[in-house]
Structure formats: C-alpha cells, structure tokens
Design a protein around this motif. Structure first.
Motif, PDB file in Angstrom:
ATOM      1  N   UNK A 166       0.833  -1.215   0.000  1.00 51.39           N
ATOM      2  CA  UNK A 166       0.000   0.000   0.000  1.00 51.39           C
ATOM      3  C   UNK A 166       0.864   1.259   0.000  1.00 51.39           C
ATOM      4  N   UNK A 167       2.056   1.158   0.562  1.00 48.60           N
ATOM      5  CA  UNK A 167       2.973   2.313   0.583  1.00 48.60           C
ATOM      6  C   UNK A 167       3.615   2.553  -0.784  1.00 48.60           C
ATOM      7  N   UNK A 168       3.640   1.527  -1.633  1.00 51.95           N
ATOM      8  CA  UNK A 168       4.241   1.711  -2.955  1.00 51.95           C
ATOM      9  C   UNK A 168       5.288   0.680  -3.320  1.00 51.95           C
ATOM     10  N   UNK A 169       5.510  -0.300  -2.440  1.00 51.25           N
ATOM     11  CA  UNK A 169       6.492  -1.345  -2.752  1.00 51.25           C
ATOM     12  C   UNK A 169       6.004  -2.172  -3.943  1.00 51.25           C
ATOM     13  N   UNK A 170       6.903  -2.409  -4.893  1.00 48.80           N
ATOM     14  CA  UNK A 170       6.529  -3.190  -6.081  1.00 48.80           C
ATOM     15  C   UNK A 170       7.316  -4.491  -6.195  1.00 48.80           C
ATOM     16  N   UNK A 171       8.470  -4.545  -5.520  1.00 50.24           N
ATOM     17  CA  UNK A 171       9.335  -5.720  -5.609  1.00 50.24           C
ATOM     18  C   UNK A 171       9.784  -6.121  -4.209  1.00 50.24           C
ATOM     19  N   UNK A 172       9.850  -7.413  -3.969  1.00 51.88           N
ATOM     20  CA  UNK A 172      10.364  -7.922  -2.693  1.00 51.88           C
ATOM     21  C   UNK A 172      11.431  -8.959  -2.968  1.00 51.88           C
ATOM     22  N   UNK A 204       5.900   3.554   8.783  1.00 54.35           N
ATOM     23  CA  UNK A 204       7.012   4.289   9.398  1.00 54.35           C
ATOM     24  C   UNK A 204       8.343   3.843   8.793  1.00 54.35           C
ATOM     25  N   UNK A 205       8.490   2.539   8.575  1.00 57.31           N
ATOM     26  CA  UNK A 205       9.750   2.028   8.014  1.00 57.31           C
ATOM     27  C   UNK A 205       9.918   2.501   6.573  1.00 57.31           C
ATOM     28  N   UNK A 206       8.840   2.429   5.799  1.00 59.38           N
ATOM     29  CA  UNK A 206       8.902   2.862   4.396  1.00 59.38           C
ATOM     30  C   UNK A 206       9.262   4.350   4.329  1.00 59.38           C
ATOM     31  N   UNK A 207       8.618   5.138   5.193  1.00 59.89           N
ATOM     32  CA  UNK A 207       8.862   6.587   5.191  1.00 59.89           C
ATOM     33  C   UNK A 207      10.328   6.886   5.497  1.00 59.89           C
ATOM     34  N   UNK A 208      10.875   6.203   6.500  1.00 54.87           N
ATOM     35  CA  UNK A 208      12.276   6.454   6.869  1.00 54.87           C
ATOM     36  C   UNK A 208      13.206   6.052   5.726  1.00 54.87           C
TER      37      UNK A 208
END
Ligand code: TPP
Length: 552
Positions: free
Chosen positions: A23-29, A156-160
């Motif tokens: 939801x934050x914008x991650x496309x690849x893991x 919070x992790x994505x933002x940082x």
C-alpha cells in the motif's frame, strides 16, 4: 482496514505488514529462505500470486541485498529484503553500507527470536537489533508481544527508507537510505493463508525541495558526481543558464550537452582560473576533481542531508538567478575540449588504398585485440537511453570517464563506498527493474575480472526465477591492475606487489558461467566485441584485454 490494535500471530502480522508495504508503494520484494522468516516469505509469495508485486528469491543474503540495492537505484522505491535470523542478517551489511553512503532506499525485514530466547544461547540467535548501528536511517525491533500495528510499522519504516517522515511533513534534512525492521516472531511461525488485502493508507512521499537561485560568477565550473540528478536537481540546466563548463562523472546522469567537457581539462592551465565550483552528487573518480575542490575559492554543494563535501551546503534545488550571456569562459573550455579529443583520435589513414587494400585494412582492424579504451568506447556506443549501464569500481570506470563523450544514458555505479563487492547483484537488480518497466532495453554490467569473481555467487539465479535481460561484460586483464597507478608500484618488490595487490587469477569464466547456467561468449578481438554487443543476448561476455592500445 487500518490497524485494529489487536495482537496478531506471527503469520497474521507478517501478512499484514507485507500488504501495508504494498500500500505504501512497494513493487518488488527480495526473499531469502529461512525458518524464522517463513511468514514474511510466504506472505510475499502470496502477494506475487495475487499479482500485486514481483518476488525475487535469492539464496545468498549478501547478493539479495545488493540485488535490492540495484532495484531501488533504478526505481527509487525500496525493495524490502526478507531474511532469517543470525548470520543471514550480517550478510546484509555490505549492501547496507553502500546504501547508507549513496542514499539509496533499502528496507530490511529481519526475522528474530522473541525476548525469552535472547541471550540464552538459543540456536541462530544473536543481537541483530544493533548490528546496523550508525549505518541505517532507522532500526526498530518489534517485540513478539507487540505485533499489533503492522500498518503503522510498515508505513514508518517505508517513510524512513525514502527519507520522508511518516506524518506527511517531509523532513527535508533526511536522505533516503537503509532501514531495519527487526521482527521478533514466536511460534506458530505462520498460517495456512498468508494473503492480506493492502490497507487504504496515505503513502509517505518526499516533498520537492525549494528552489535556490545561484548568481552567475566568473570562473565557475559545475561538477556532477555520482547520482547528481536526485531530488530533481538539474546540473545541465544550471550550467547552460550560467554559461559555464560542466564536468560530469559517468554515473552522474548529467554527462551530456554542449557544456559537458572532459575531466582531463582539469589537467590544463584552465583549472587555475576556476574560482567557484558548484557540486552535485558525489564526485569520487579523479584526483583532479579532488584537487579542484581543495583549491577553489568557493565550493557550493547541492546538499542532501547526510554526508556532504566540504563546502557551503545549499539545501534546495539549484537554479540560475539569471542567464549569463557572456559565453567566452565556456567557449574556451569547449574549444580546448574539442582540440584535446581530436588530438586523441587514432589516425586511420585509408587514403590512396585500392579496394583490395581497403578490405584488407578492414580485416586487420577487426582482428586487432581489445584494449580498455576500445572496450569502454564500444560499450558506451552500444548503449542507448532505453538501456542501462552498471559500472564496477575498477580501472574501467576511470578509463571510461576519461574517454567517452556525452550521451543521454543512465549509468549506475556503487560509488558510495566504491566497493568491488556486489556489482553483479546490483546490476541484476537494475536489470530486473528495467525489464519490469518494459522499455525493452538491455542492462550491461561492466566489470574487471577480480570484481566479477568477487561477486560470482550472484550469478546464481534459481530456475524458478526470471533471469533479466543482461550482459555481464568482464574486462579480463589478469588481476586488479588498478593498483598499477599506485606510487608504491615503482618501489615495491615486483613479486610481492603482484601477489598481494594485483592478485592475478586464472579463472575459467566459461566454466564458471556455465555452472550457473549462463551462456558465455569469449571475445579476443574487436570484431568479436562488436558482434557480442550488437546481439544483446543475455550472457557473460569475457573480453581478453590487451595491455596497451595496439596500433598493429
Ligand atoms: C570489497 C572491496 N574489496 C577490495 C577493494 C579494493 N579494490 C579496489 S579495485 C580492486 C581490484 C579490481 O580489479 P578488477 O576488477 O580486475 O579491475 P581492474 O582494476 O583490473 O580494472 C580492489 C581489490 C574494494 N574496492 N572493495
């Protein structure tokens, strides 16, 4: 659904955490196998099956982290890396250091054992919460009793990682970089259904930097180091408006345009006339730029928050206060640049040759061995805006910097710490992102032989994984010849120097490539190089380098 505040099991929390990252914008893991991290890994796999992300599985955590670094370099979005506890976490350190120093977003999801198993010599358990101390933007441990707010934790992790603050007020002093979320998980470690719906949440984002106007001033030079275009910076436009020369390293993104001149001009008398340097990105490649920065009266740095060069930081997007109409300063640099390039051109006299002699000369040229300059020139000429180039930290990037002219191509290089490690993995990450963008380009990874061997394990791509469209071009010159430029080369014992610095290896690159399932092409002459680069097929290209430019 936002966090409900309830306590989740390891499986539920992991599924929700991954969904919230999407939801934050991650496309690849990127996932590495392991027991403690099973829920995070299975949640990632479930999300790929649902078509929401692309999952990349790597066995070696060190490769995985560099692969994620490459993905993020190309997309600007962190690709979370999932690993199990113990030494697996320590293997992330080299890529984390590089991401830290080059401001690339990275998100580490490290699975850990719960508090009751810490400090009692439980299997595969160490203090991994402080392992990245000082080299991450944020490190948080989520205790097994606190698996209550996956959406909040993810956000919070994505933002940082992207250098934004979680409450939408962008902290302009924060750079993107690595972030660790150390999740302590208690058994049962996963559930049967690991798919969660991505929640509705406001994705963190970085605000644009404010503009800062720079006035024209006599004797100004713009210097663009690695990754100079970040945060919307435009060194080309600034140089153009100020009518000043631009010296741009290959991975600056700014090596193009009329203002772009060779770094070699800093070896001429023009350098003594430079009064002010405006720096973008991170210049690392040449001694002459380091000298320039040390001697100029004034150094202005288009600053990001972290490490800055010595000089006056300007925390904004630099624009020209007015357009300089006197182009004589720039003109002198451009003319000198042209003259120097013409003088360096290899003369090729075909005048007076008849047809047969001409054909013979063509054949002679095609059969000439490949030297470093020919290699970098050919790779540069065969690379276009829809392609990508990833350069290792060897002599080749320096030769390329001195040799090739401006061209609008995207070049990546791990110049944060200029390590030779992880270059293949970084390139494969860049290539995976490029493939995903469907631009149809090829990624070329250009490395020396030692750099290639250092990261040979990253050639391991499991059969179930997609192999991106990539050419790994190895300039084999029999060891780390970059050290030939060291002063000590002249005085050191020849055999000792060779043994401890050059470290020549006789590697069977064909055997190595084939062991990992890669096609291999051996290049021994210029025609072979042209052929291999033109074909653009995914393969390892081993180029046997000839020491000096060969005239015969
Ligand atoms: C991880 C790491 N270890 C060691 C070094 C020091 N180092 C810099 S270049 C180099 C050798 C590179 O050799 P090669 O890839 O063959 O390139 P060449 O210099 O021959 O062009 C080494 C060992 C480094 N930069 N990073």
């Amino acid at each position: 659904m936002p966090d409900a505040g309830q306590h989740y099991s390891a499986g539920q929390y992991s599924a929700r955490l991954i969904a919230a990252l999407i939801a934050c914008g991650v496309t690849d893991l990127v996932v590495c196998p392991g027991s403690r991290s099973q829920a995070l890994a299975l949640a990632a796999a479930a999300q790929e099956r649902a078509g929401r992300i692309r999952l990349h599985v790597r066995i070696d955590e060190r490769s995985a982290a560099f692969f994620a670094l490459g993905l993020a370099r190309e997309t600007g979005v962190p690709a979370p890396v999932v690993v199990t506890s113990g030494t697996a976490v320590a293997n992330l350190v080299p890529a984390v250091l590089e991401a830290h120093h080059s401001d690339v977003p990275m998100l580490l999801l490290t699975a850990d054992r719960p508090a009751e198993l810490q400090g009692v010599r439980a299997n595969q358990t160490t203090d991994q919460a402080t392992l990245f101390s000082g080299i991450v933007r944020a490190a948080r441990t989520i205790e097994a009793d606190a698996l209550t707010r996956p959406d909040h934790d993810a956000r919070a992790a994505f933002a940082a990682a992207i250098g934004a603050s979680a409450d939408h007020v962008t902290d302009q002093d924060a750079d993107p970089g690595p972030v660790q979320l150390n999740v302590r998980l208690r058994e049962p470690l996963s559930d049967a259904d690991m798919l969660a719906e991505p929640p509705t949440l406001e994705a963190p984002r970085r605000d644009e930097l404010p503009e800062i106007a720079v006035a024209p001033k006599p004797g100004t030079v713009v210097l663009a180091g690695a990754d100079a275009l970040r945060d919307g910076q435009d060194p080309n436009l600034l140089a153009q408006r100020l009518s000043v020369p631009l010296i741009a390293e290959p991975s600056s993104g700014a090596r193009l345009g009329r203002e772009c001149v060779s770094v070699q001009l800093l070896e001429t008398e023009l350098a003594a006339e430079v009064r002010r340097v405006i720096v973008f990105g991170h210049p690392t490649l040449s001694r002459s730029t380091a000298r320039l920065l040390a001697t100029a009266d004034e150094v202005l740095v288009a600053a990001r928050a972290g490490e800055n060069l010595p000089g006056t930081p300007l925390r904004g997007r630099l624009t020209a206060a007015s357009t300089e109409t006197d182009r004589s300063w720039l003109g002198r640099w451009v003319v000198s640049d042209r003259k120097a390039r013409e003088a360096a051109e290899e003369p090729l006299s075909i005048e007076g040759l008849n047809r047969r002699e001409l054909a013979k000369e063509g054949l002679r040229q095609a059969r000439r061995p490949v030297d470093r300059e020919t290699l970098v020139r050919s790779v540069w000429e065969h690379t276009w805006p829809h392609d990508r180039l990833v350069l290792g930290a060897s002599r080749l990037i320096r030769v390329l910097d001195r040799t090739v002219t401006g061209k609008a191509i995207t070049v990546h290089s791990n110049r944060g710490l200029a390590g030779i490690d992880g270059t293949i993995a970084t390139g494969l990450g860049v290539a995976a992102a490029l493939d995903r963008s469907a631009r149809g380009g090829v990624t070329r990874i250009l490395v020396g032989d030692i750099t290639a061997l250092h990261d040979a394990a990253s050639l391991l791509v499991n059969p179930a994984e997609q192999r991106p469209r990539v050419q790994i071009v190895i300039g084999d010159d029999g060891g780390g010849t970059i050290f030939d430029d060291l002063e000590v080369r002249q005085s050191a014992d020849e055999a000792d120097f060779t043994r401890v610095l050059t470290t020549p290896v006789r590697a069977d690159f064909k055997g190595l490539a084939e062991a990992y399932g890669w096609a291999h092409v051996l290049v021994t002459d210029r025609a072979g190089l042209e052929r291999a680069l033109t074909e653009k097929s995914t393969c390892v290209i081993e180029v046997r380098l000839h020491e000096e430019p060969s005239g015969d």
